[in-house]
Design a protein around this motif. Structure first.
Motif, mmCIF file in Angstrom:
data_model
loop_
_atom_site.group_PDB
_atom_site.id
_atom_site.type_symbol
_atom_site.label_atom_id
_atom_site.label_comp_id
_atom_site.label_asym_id
_atom_site.label_seq_id
_atom_site.Cartn_x
_atom_site.Cartn_y
_atom_site.Cartn_z
ATOM 1 N N MET A 1 0.842 -1.175 0.000
ATOM 2 C CA MET A 1 0.000 0.000 0.000
ATOM 3 C C MET A 1 0.890 1.241 0.000
ATOM 4 O O MET A 1 1.865 1.312 0.731
ATOM 5 C CB MET A 1 -0.913 0.008 1.228
ATOM 6 C CG MET A 1 -1.824 1.202 1.234
ATOM 7 S SD MET A 1 -3.056 1.249 2.551
ATOM 8 C CE MET A 1 -3.794 -0.337 2.465
ATOM 9 N N ILE A 2 0.534 2.181 -0.824
ATOM 10 C CA ILE A 2 1.280 3.429 -0.911
ATOM 11 C C ILE A 2 0.695 4.409 0.104
ATOM 12 O O ILE A 2 -0.502 4.687 0.088
ATOM 13 C CB ILE A 2 1.225 3.998 -2.336
ATOM 14 C CG1 ILE A 2 1.884 3.000 -3.298
ATOM 15 C CG2 ILE A 2 1.891 5.356 -2.391
ATOM 16 C CD1 ILE A 2 1.749 3.358 -4.753
ATOM 17 N N THR A 3 1.564 4.909 0.965
ATOM 18 C CA THR A 3 1.104 5.729 2.080
ATOM 19 C C THR A 3 1.592 7.180 2.027
ATOM 20 O O THR A 3 1.264 7.959 2.906
ATOM 21 C CB THR A 3 1.584 5.130 3.413
ATOM 22 O OG1 THR A 3 3.013 5.084 3.407
ATOM 23 C CG2 THR A 3 1.030 3.733 3.617
ATOM 24 N N SER A 4 2.350 7.544 0.993
ATOM 25 C CA SER A 4 2.964 8.867 0.976
ATOM 26 C C SER A 4 2.843 9.540 -0.385
ATOM 27 O O SER A 4 3.011 8.893 -1.427
ATOM 28 C CB SER A 4 4.444 8.738 1.346
ATOM 29 O OG SER A 4 5.119 9.949 1.151
ATOM 30 N N MET A 5 2.620 10.824 -0.350
ATOM 31 C CA MET A 5 2.622 11.618 -1.571
ATOM 32 C C MET A 5 4.028 11.711 -2.159
ATOM 33 O O MET A 5 4.196 12.107 -3.300
ATOM 34 C CB MET A 5 2.088 13.028 -1.295
ATOM 35 C CG MET A 5 0.605 13.085 -0.983
ATOM 36 S SD MET A 5 -0.439 12.616 -2.377
ATOM 37 C CE MET A 5 -0.152 13.987 -3.495
#
Length: 79
Positions: A1-5
């Protein structure tokens, strides 16, 4: 899961969403919504799919290779 801009793929997505010149340069288009996605997929035009974590929770079998963004990141990108 991508959690950062700050994630490289999210940065690329933001560039594509904000800059028509970048979409033209990369011969890319962005589609939002299930109906448009299904039409693009049927035409063989889908390269990469991003979904929110909430969408994934409710549609577990949808596009298993989709990149899942936290709801917060997804909302930031979608604005």
């Amino acid at each position: 899961m991508i959690t950062s801009m700050s994630n490289a793929q999210v940065k690329e997505l933001v560039q594509l969403m904000e800059k028509g010149r970048e979409r033209n340069r990369t011969k890319t288009f962005i589609c939002e919504g299930l109906k448009v996605y299904l039409e693009a997929k049927k035409a063989g035009l889908v390269v990469k799919v991003f979904v929110s974590e909430t969408f994934r929770e409710h549609n577990i079998d949808f596009e298993p290779d989709a990149l899942v963004l936290t709801d917060e990141v997804f909302d930031s990108v979608s604005k």
